[in-house]
Design a protein around this motif. Sequence first.
Motif, PDB file in Angstrom:
ATOM      1  N   ILE A 161      24.721 -35.741  14.291  1.00 43.37           N
ATOM      2  CA  ILE A 161      25.501 -34.858  13.416  1.00 43.37           C
ATOM      3  C   ILE A 161      25.500 -33.430  13.940  1.00 43.37           C
ATOM      4  O   ILE A 161      26.538 -32.765  14.006  1.00 43.37           O
ATOM      5  CB  ILE A 161      24.966 -34.928  11.977  1.00 43.37           C
ATOM      6  CG1 ILE A 161      25.169 -36.336  11.421  1.00 43.37           C
ATOM      7  CG2 ILE A 161      25.634 -33.895  11.086  1.00 43.37           C
ATOM      8  CD1 ILE A 161      24.397 -36.626  10.165  1.00 43.37           C
ATOM      9  N   SER A 162      24.330 -32.928  14.360  1.00 45.05           N
ATOM     10  CA  SER A 162      24.263 -31.545  14.844  1.00 45.05           C
ATOM     11  C   SER A 162      24.975 -31.381  16.179  1.00 45.05           C
ATOM     12  O   SER A 162      25.544 -30.319  16.450  1.00 45.05           O
ATOM     13  CB  SER A 162      22.813 -31.075  14.948  1.00 45.05           C
ATOM     14  OG  SER A 162      22.115 -31.834  15.901  1.00 45.05           O
ATOM     15  N   ALA A 163      24.980 -32.420  17.018  1.00 45.13           N
ATOM     16  CA  ALA A 163      25.710 -32.329  18.288  1.00 45.13           C
ATOM     17  C   ALA A 163      27.204 -32.158  18.038  1.00 45.13           C
ATOM     18  O   ALA A 163      27.877 -31.368  18.722  1.00 45.13           O
ATOM     19  CB  ALA A 163      25.450 -33.574  19.135  1.00 45.13           C
ATOM     20  N   ALA A 164      27.728 -32.870  17.061  1.00 46.87           N
ATOM     21  CA  ALA A 164      29.144 -32.718  16.722  1.00 46.87           C
ATOM     22  C   ALA A 164      29.429 -31.311  16.202  1.00 46.87           C
ATOM     23  O   ALA A 164      30.430 -30.683  16.579  1.00 46.87           O
ATOM     24  CB  ALA A 164      29.551 -33.754  15.687  1.00 46.87           C
ATOM     25  N   SER A 165      28.550 -30.788  15.371  1.00 50.53           N
ATOM     26  CA  SER A 165      28.743 -29.438  14.825  1.00 50.53           C
ATOM     27  C   SER A 165      28.668 -28.382  15.922  1.00 50.53           C
ATOM     28  O   SER A 165      29.500 -27.476  15.980  1.00 50.53           O
ATOM     29  CB  SER A 165      27.683 -29.137  13.770  1.00 50.53           C
ATOM     30  OG  SER A 165      27.833 -29.993  12.679  1.00 50.53           O
ATOM     31  N   ILE A 166      27.677 -28.504  16.783  1.00 46.20           N
ATOM     32  CA  ILE A 166      27.493 -27.514  17.855  1.00 46.20           C
ATOM     33  C   ILE A 166      28.667 -27.554  18.824  1.00 46.20           C
ATOM     34  O   ILE A 166      29.177 -26.507  19.235  1.00 46.20           O
ATOM     35  CB  ILE A 166      26.156 -27.761  18.571  1.00 46.20           C
ATOM     36  CG1 ILE A 166      24.994 -27.432  17.638  1.00 46.20           C
ATOM     37  CG2 ILE A 166      26.052 -26.949  19.855  1.00 46.20           C
ATOM     38  CD1 ILE A 166      23.647 -27.908  18.122  1.00 46.20           C
ATOM     39  N   ALA A 167      29.101 -28.751  19.187  1.00 49.39           N
ATOM     40  CA  ALA A 167      30.237 -28.870  20.096  1.00 49.39           C
ATOM     41  C   ALA A 167      31.490 -28.258  19.473  1.00 49.39           C
ATOM     42  O   ALA A 167      32.236 -27.519  20.142  1.00 49.39           O
ATOM     43  CB  ALA A 167      30.480 -30.332  20.447  1.00 49.39           C
ATOM     44  N   GLY A 168      31.723 -28.538  18.208  1.00 49.74           N
ATOM     45  CA  GLY A 168      32.890 -27.958  17.529  1.00 49.74           C
ATOM     46  C   GLY A 168      32.838 -26.446  17.508  1.00 49.74           C
ATOM     47  O   GLY A 168      33.842 -25.773  17.733  1.00 49.74           O
ATOM     48  N   PHE A 169      31.648 -25.893  17.234  1.00 46.13           N
ATOM     49  CA  PHE A 169      31.498 -24.436  17.204  1.00 46.13           C
ATOM     50  C   PHE A 169      31.835 -23.827  18.556  1.00 46.13           C
ATOM     51  O   PHE A 169      32.647 -22.905  18.657  1.00 46.13           O
ATOM     52  CB  PHE A 169      30.082 -24.037  16.792  1.00 46.13           C
ATOM     53  CG  PHE A 169      29.848 -22.555  16.847  1.00 46.13           C
ATOM     54  CD1 PHE A 169      30.201 -21.764  15.777  1.00 46.13           C
ATOM     55  CD2 PHE A 169      29.318 -21.952  17.966  1.00 46.13           C
ATOM     56  CE1 PHE A 169      30.007 -20.390  15.817  1.00 46.13           C
ATOM     57  CE2 PHE A 169      29.125 -20.586  18.024  1.00 46.13           C
ATOM     58  CZ  PHE A 169      29.469 -19.808  16.947  1.00 46.13           C
TER      59      PHE A 169
ATOM     60  N   PHE B 164      32.400 -21.316  12.992  1.00 48.48           N
ATOM     61  CA  PHE B 164      31.645 -21.805  11.834  1.00 48.48           C
ATOM     62  C   PHE B 164      32.487 -22.730  10.964  1.00 48.48           C
ATOM     63  O   PHE B 164      31.987 -23.738  10.451  1.00 48.48           O
ATOM     64  CB  PHE B 164      31.104 -20.646  10.997  1.00 48.48           C
ATOM     65  CG  PHE B 164      29.806 -20.108  11.497  1.00 48.48           C
ATOM     66  CD1 PHE B 164      28.769 -20.944  11.849  1.00 48.48           C
ATOM     67  CD2 PHE B 164      29.626 -18.749  11.608  1.00 48.48           C
ATOM     68  CE1 PHE B 164      27.564 -20.445  12.305  1.00 48.48           C
ATOM     69  CE2 PHE B 164      28.430 -18.235  12.072  1.00 48.48           C
ATOM     70  CZ  PHE B 164      27.397 -19.085  12.418  1.00 48.48           C
ATOM     71  N   LYS B 165      33.754 -22.399  10.799  1.00 49.70           N
ATOM     72  CA  LYS B 165      34.632 -23.278  10.018  1.00 49.70           C
ATOM     73  C   LYS B 165      34.717 -24.655  10.667  1.00 49.70           C
ATOM     74  O   LYS B 165      34.573 -25.688  10.003  1.00 49.70           O
ATOM     75  CB  LYS B 165      36.038 -22.677   9.913  1.00 49.70           C
ATOM     76  CG  LYS B 165      36.150 -21.501   9.000  1.00 49.70           C
ATOM     77  CD  LYS B 165      37.584 -20.996   9.005  1.00 49.70           C
ATOM     78  CE  LYS B 165      37.734 -19.691   8.273  1.00 49.70           C
ATOM     79  NZ  LYS B 165      39.106 -19.176   8.362  1.00 49.70           N
ATOM     80  N   THR B 166      34.930 -24.664  11.973  1.00 51.17           N
ATOM     81  CA  THR B 166      35.051 -25.937  12.682  1.00 51.17           C
ATOM     82  C   THR B 166      33.737 -26.698  12.678  1.00 51.17           C
ATOM     83  O   THR B 166      33.720 -27.920  12.543  1.00 51.17           O
ATOM     84  CB  THR B 166      35.517 -25.693  14.122  1.00 51.17           C
ATOM     85  OG1 THR B 166      36.757 -24.980  14.092  1.00 51.17           O
ATOM     86  CG2 THR B 166      35.714 -26.992  14.866  1.00 51.17           C
ATOM     87  N   ALA B 167      32.614 -25.977  12.824  1.00 49.75           N
ATOM     88  CA  ALA B 167      31.307 -26.635  12.820  1.00 49.75           C
ATOM     89  C   ALA B 167      31.036 -27.304  11.476  1.00 49.75           C
ATOM     90  O   ALA B 167      30.495 -28.415  11.426  1.00 49.75           O
ATOM     91  CB  ALA B 167      30.214 -25.629  13.143  1.00 49.75           C
ATOM     92  N   ALA B 168      31.399 -26.651  10.402  1.00 46.26           N
ATOM     93  CA  ALA B 168      31.189 -27.244   9.072  1.00 46.26           C
ATOM     94  C   ALA B 168      32.031 -28.495   8.892  1.00 46.26           C
ATOM     95  O   ALA B 168      31.549 -29.526   8.391  1.00 46.26           O
ATOM     96  CB  ALA B 168      31.516 -26.222   7.993  1.00 46.26           C
ATOM     97  N   ILE B 169      33.266 -28.433   9.323  1.00 47.36           N
ATOM     98  CA  ILE B 169      34.149 -29.600   9.198  1.00 47.36           C
ATOM     99  C   ILE B 169      33.672 -30.726  10.102  1.00 47.36           C
ATOM    100  O   ILE B 169      33.595 -31.884   9.680  1.00 47.36           O
ATOM    101  CB  ILE B 169      35.608 -29.201   9.518  1.00 47.36           C
ATOM    102  CG1 ILE B 169      36.134 -28.244   8.444  1.00 47.36           C
ATOM    103  CG2 ILE B 169      36.492 -30.431   9.638  1.00 47.36           C
ATOM    104  CD1 ILE B 169      37.450 -27.588   8.798  1.00 47.36           C
ATOM    105  N   ALA B 170      33.316 -30.399  11.344  1.00 47.51           N
ATOM    106  CA  ALA B 170      32.860 -31.428  12.280  1.00 47.51           C
ATOM    107  C   ALA B 170      31.557 -32.070  11.810  1.00 47.51           C
ATOM    108  O   ALA B 170      31.367 -33.279  11.956  1.00 47.51           O
ATOM    109  CB  ALA B 170      32.676 -30.828  13.673  1.00 47.51           C
ATOM    110  N   GLY B 171      30.674 -31.277  11.248  1.00 47.29           N
ATOM    111  CA  GLY B 171      29.417 -31.826  10.730  1.00 47.29           C
ATOM    112  C   GLY B 171      29.659 -32.793   9.590  1.00 47.29           C
ATOM    113  O   GLY B 171      29.045 -33.868   9.530  1.00 47.29           O
ATOM    114  N   ALA B 172      30.550 -32.424   8.692  1.00 50.88           N
ATOM    115  CA  ALA B 172      30.861 -33.310   7.565  1.00 50.88           C
ATOM    116  C   ALA B 172      31.555 -34.582   8.040  1.00 50.88           C
ATOM    117  O   ALA B 172      31.237 -35.689   7.575  1.00 50.88           O
ATOM    118  CB  ALA B 172      31.739 -32.583   6.559  1.00 50.88           C
TER     119      ALA B 172
END
Length: 99
Positions: A67-75, A30-38
């Motif tokens: 944006i969501s693809a980056a967040s999901i991939a990071g998660f 979740f931490k990485t997903a938030a950062i990647a999304g931003a």
Amino acid sequence: MTRNPTIASPNEERASESKNSVREAVREGFKTAAIAGAVAAVPTLIGCRTIPWAKANLNYTAQALIISAASIAGFFITADRTILGNARGNTIGKHDRSP
């Protein structure tokens, strides 16, 4: 202090370690997903406002998908690495006993 009348299973300790590993993986993911999304949102939104091709071809749905693809991939990448790292540490710690 009351005592628990049940007897613990030999596998209970492993199950507890597994749950802790998954919790840690979700937290890190979740931490990485938030950062990647931003980090993905800023150039995507700025690019869609200033670059003519992006303005013409990327609607709001496409922007949200980027944006969501980056967040999901990071998660998932972070969660997978965390779980594998914990599993590797548990395996090495339990089976690498030199005399």
